[in-house]
Scaffold this motif. Structure first.
Motif, PDB file in Angstrom:
ATOM      1  N   ILE A   1       0.635  -1.823  -0.112  1.00 54.92           N
ATOM      2  CA  ILE A   1       0.047  -0.254  -0.058  1.00 54.92           C
ATOM      3  C   ILE A   1       1.112   1.354   0.378  1.00 54.92           C
ATOM      4  CG2 ILE A   1      -2.048   1.476   1.337  1.00 54.92           C
ATOM      5  CD1 ILE A   1      -2.878  -1.476   0.554  1.00 54.92           C
ATOM      6  N   PHE A   2       0.540   2.333  -0.515  1.00 55.49           N
ATOM      7  CA  PHE A   2       1.186   3.056  -0.248  1.00 55.49           C
ATOM      8  C   PHE A   2       0.660   4.624  -0.768  1.00 55.49           C
ATOM      9  CE2 PHE A   2       4.789   2.952  -4.362  1.00 55.49           C
ATOM     10  CZ  PHE A   2       5.192   1.584  -4.110  1.00 55.49           C
ATOM     11  N   VAL A   3       0.927   5.183   0.709  1.00 57.23           N
ATOM     12  CA  VAL A   3      -0.034   6.632   1.270  1.00 57.23           C
ATOM     13  C   VAL A   3       0.532   8.019   0.390  1.00 57.23           C
ATOM     14  CG1 VAL A   3      -0.834   7.747   3.077  1.00 57.23           C
ATOM     15  CG2 VAL A   3      -0.964   5.142   2.862  1.00 57.23           C
TER      16      VAL A   3
ATOM     17  N   LEU B   1      12.200  10.160 -15.356  1.00 58.43           N
ATOM     18  CA  LEU B   1      11.680   8.418 -15.794  1.00 58.43           C
ATOM     19  C   LEU B   1      12.501   7.681 -15.017  1.00 58.43           C
ATOM     20  CD1 LEU B   1       9.989   9.386 -18.950  1.00 58.43           C
ATOM     21  CD2 LEU B   1       9.281  10.365 -16.514  1.00 58.43           C
ATOM     22  N   GLU B   2      11.472   6.447 -14.315  1.00 61.65           N
ATOM     23  CA  GLU B   2      12.374   5.497 -14.001  1.00 61.65           C
ATOM     24  C   GLU B   2      11.790   4.239 -14.702  1.00 61.65           C
ATOM     25  OE1 GLU B   2      11.396   4.825  -9.482  1.00 61.65           O
ATOM     26  OE2 GLU B   2      10.164   3.765 -10.460  1.00 61.65           O
ATOM     27  N   ARG B   3      12.564   2.958 -14.670  1.00 59.99           N
ATOM     28  CA  ARG B   3      11.592   2.040 -15.513  1.00 59.99           C
ATOM     29  C   ARG B   3      12.230   0.547 -14.051  1.00 59.99           C
ATOM     30  NH1 ARG B   3      15.853   0.114 -19.880  1.00 59.99           N
ATOM     31  NH2 ARG B   3      17.356  -0.492 -18.686  1.00 59.99           N
ATOM     32  N   HIS B   4      11.772  -0.425 -14.786  1.00 60.97           N
ATOM     33  CA  HIS B   4      11.711  -1.465 -13.372  1.00 60.97           C
ATOM     34  C   HIS B   4      11.511  -2.782 -14.307  1.00 60.97           C
ATOM     35  CE1 HIS B   4      10.189   0.463  -9.894  1.00 60.97           C
ATOM     36  NE2 HIS B   4       9.179   1.095 -10.540  1.00 60.97           N
ATOM     37  N   PRO B   5      12.888  -3.433 -14.945  1.00 66.31           N
ATOM     38  CA  PRO B   5      13.330  -3.961 -16.422  1.00 66.31           C
ATOM     39  C   PRO B   5      12.831  -5.738 -15.407  1.00 66.31           C
ATOM     40  CG  PRO B   5      15.112  -3.561 -14.913  1.00 66.31           C
ATOM     41  CD  PRO B   5      14.001  -2.875 -14.261  1.00 66.31           C
TER      42      PRO B   5
ATOM     43  N   SER C   1       6.414  -5.988 -13.788  1.00 69.83           N
ATOM     44  CA  SER C   1       5.593  -4.864 -13.646  1.00 69.83           C
ATOM     45  C   SER C   1       5.696  -4.159 -12.621  1.00 69.83           C
ATOM     46  CB  SER C   1       4.215  -5.736 -14.570  1.00 69.83           C
ATOM     47  OG  SER C   1       3.459  -6.779 -13.394  1.00 69.83           O
ATOM     48  N   GLN C   2       4.930  -3.768 -12.585  1.00 69.50           N
ATOM     49  CA  GLN C   2       4.165  -2.236 -11.314  1.00 69.50           C
ATOM     50  C   GLN C   2       2.764  -1.997 -11.634  1.00 69.50           C
ATOM     51  OE1 GLN C   2       6.475   1.419 -10.184  1.00 69.50           O
ATOM     52  NE2 GLN C   2       6.575   0.574  -8.020  1.00 69.50           N
ATOM     53  N   ALA C   3       1.908  -2.102 -10.544  1.00 67.32           N
ATOM     54  CA  ALA C   3       0.276  -1.483 -10.706  1.00 67.32           C
ATOM     55  C   ALA C   3      -0.142  -1.101  -9.621  1.00 67.32           C
ATOM     56  CB  ALA C   3      -0.812  -2.779 -10.367  1.00 67.32           C
ATOM     57  N   PHE C   4      -0.470   0.145 -10.069  1.00 71.10           N
ATOM     58  CA  PHE C   4      -1.047   1.458  -8.962  1.00 71.10           C
ATOM     59  C   PHE C   4      -2.837   1.391  -9.134  1.00 71.10           C
ATOM     60  CE2 PHE C   4       2.428   3.116  -7.539  1.00 71.10           C
ATOM     61  CZ  PHE C   4       3.091   2.924  -8.779  1.00 71.10           C
ATOM     62  N   MET C   5      -3.672   1.184  -8.090  1.00 74.60           N
ATOM     63  CA  MET C   5      -4.946   0.944  -8.152  1.00 74.60           C
ATOM     64  C   MET C   5      -5.291   2.005  -6.710  1.00 74.60           C
ATOM     65  SD  MET C   5      -7.236   0.246  -9.958  1.00 74.60           S
ATOM     66  CE  MET C   5      -9.100   0.395  -9.721  1.00 74.60           C
TER      67      MET C   5
ATOM     68  N   TRP D   1       9.453   3.719 -19.278  1.00 75.12           N
ATOM     69  CA  TRP D   1       9.934   4.451 -18.287  1.00 75.12           C
ATOM     70  C   TRP D   1       8.283   5.714 -17.675  1.00 75.12           C
ATOM     71  CZ3 TRP D   1      14.671   4.351 -16.983  1.00 75.12           C
ATOM     72  CH2 TRP D   1      15.843   3.824 -18.557  1.00 75.12           C
ATOM     73  N   HIS D   2       8.483   5.699 -16.684  1.00 75.06           N
ATOM     74  CA  HIS D   2       7.474   5.832 -15.908  1.00 75.06           C
ATOM     75  C   HIS D   2       7.878   7.190 -14.590  1.00 75.06           C
ATOM     76  CE1 HIS D   2       7.750   2.845 -13.376  1.00 75.06           C
ATOM     77  NE2 HIS D   2       7.927   3.419 -12.043  1.00 75.06           N
ATOM     78  N   ALA D   3       6.804   8.249 -14.412  1.00 72.82           N
ATOM     79  CA  ALA D   3       7.434   9.005 -13.202  1.00 72.82           C
ATOM     80  C   ALA D   3       6.973   8.200 -11.934  1.00 72.82           C
ATOM     81  CB  ALA D   3       6.366  10.181 -13.823  1.00 72.82           C
ATOM     82  N   ILE D   4       7.337   8.380 -10.951  1.00 70.94           N
ATOM     83  CA  ILE D   4       7.058   8.397  -9.858  1.00 70.94           C
ATOM     84  C   ILE D   4       5.768   8.882  -9.044  1.00 70.94           C
ATOM     85  CG2 ILE D   4       9.705   7.412  -8.855  1.00 70.94           C
ATOM     86  CD1 ILE D   4       9.384  10.542  -6.806  1.00 70.94           C
ATOM     87  N   GLN D   5       4.947   8.025  -8.806  1.00 73.04           N
ATOM     88  CA  GLN D   5       3.815   8.383  -8.185  1.00 73.04           C
ATOM     89  C   GLN D   5       3.279   9.839  -7.955  1.00 73.04           C
ATOM     90  OE1 GLN D   5       1.885   7.186  -4.465  1.00 73.04           O
ATOM     91  NE2 GLN D   5      -0.011   5.849  -5.843  1.00 73.04           N
ATOM     92  N   ALA D   6       2.452  10.146  -8.539  1.00 69.30           N
ATOM     93  CA  ALA D   6       2.150  11.293  -8.327  1.00 69.30           C
ATOM     94  C   ALA D   6       0.380  11.942  -8.094  1.00 69.30           C
ATOM     95  CB  ALA D   6       2.306  12.377  -9.713  1.00 69.30           C
TER      96      ALA D   6
HETATM   97  N1  LIG Z   1       9.874   3.175  -5.168  1.00 65.71           N
HETATM   98  C1  LIG Z   1       9.131   2.591  -5.106  1.00 65.71           C
HETATM   99  O1  LIG Z   1       8.403   1.748  -4.891  1.00 65.71           O
HETATM  100  N2  LIG Z   1       7.912   2.957  -6.360  1.00 65.71           N
HETATM  101  C2  LIG Z   1       8.234   3.660  -7.177  1.00 65.71           C
HETATM  102  O2  LIG Z   1       8.398   3.244  -8.242  1.00 65.71           O
HETATM  103  C3  LIG Z   1       6.852   4.147  -8.167  1.00 65.71           C
HETATM  104  O3  LIG Z   1       6.546   4.041  -9.411  1.00 65.71           O
HETATM  105  O4  LIG Z   1       6.349   5.525  -7.584  1.00 65.71           O
END
Ligand SMILES: NC(=O)N[C@@H](O)C(=O)O
Ligand code: NI
Length: 162
Positions: A58-60, A73-77, A80-84, A125-130
């Motif tokens: 959980i991200f707050v 920008l960042e990437r996770h090679p 995947s990374q999902a945000f809901m 490539w993506h920006a960190i959560q905003a």
């Molecule tokens: N660092 C982390 O877990 N979050 C980033 O990857 C992000 O995309 O927000």
């Protein structure tokens, strides 16, 4: 400085970068004696490399100011990374297609409508959560395990809402 206007997120426009998670545009079927509808398999979870496993977190997050200025920008090679969003939070998305470098001409910005989630494909490539408007709480599904799974690439950009 790259100037971007965030367009409303759609599955079609986001297809090169991953999946949009949204029950309103997804099929479902009844389970649990008809008490539940299952919106099945909405995003492809990728977990690559040694000891790879799926993480549920959980991200707050505190809200960002708009226009949003970013410098990378960042990437996770390796995954995947999902945000809901858990409480109809809108958020800004800045993405570029997977690759060793970023072509500024291929960078896209989107804004969600609060009901939508996203799943970044491995290497996107993506920006960190905003998150916008207020503190946001997000369910996050991504990859854990050995190895380096977060690369950064410089990109100076300012993102406005349309
Ligand atoms: N660092 C982390 O877990 N979050 C980033 O990857 C992000 O995309 O927000
Ligand atoms: Ni990320």
């Amino acid at each position: 400085m790259l100037e971007l206007k965030a367009e409303p997120l759609t599955p079609e426009a986001f297809a090169p970068f991953g999946d949009v998670i949204d029950t309103r545009v997804s099929d479902s079927f009844a389970i649990n004696a008809g008490r539940t509808r299952r919106y099945h398999d909405l995003a492809r979870v990728e977990t690559l490399g040694e000891g790879a496993r799926t993480l549920v977190s959980i991200f707050v997050s505190q809200p960002v100011e708009v226009p949003l200025t970013i410098d990378f920008l960042e990437r996770h090679p390796l995954g995947s990374q999902a945000f809901m969003p858990l409480h109809e939070e809108r958020f800004l998305i800045v993405v570029a297609p997977p690759g060793e470098t970023i072509d500024p001409g291929e960078v896209r910005a989107f804004v969600t409508d609060g009901r939508q989630g996203v799943n970044y494909r491995a290497g996107t490539w993506h920006a960190i959560q905003a998150v916008l408007d207020r503190e946001g709480e997000f369910l996050v599904v991504d990859r854990g395990g050995q190895g380096h799974n977060c690369d950064e690439h410089p990109l100076a950009a300012r993102i406005q809402l349309a």
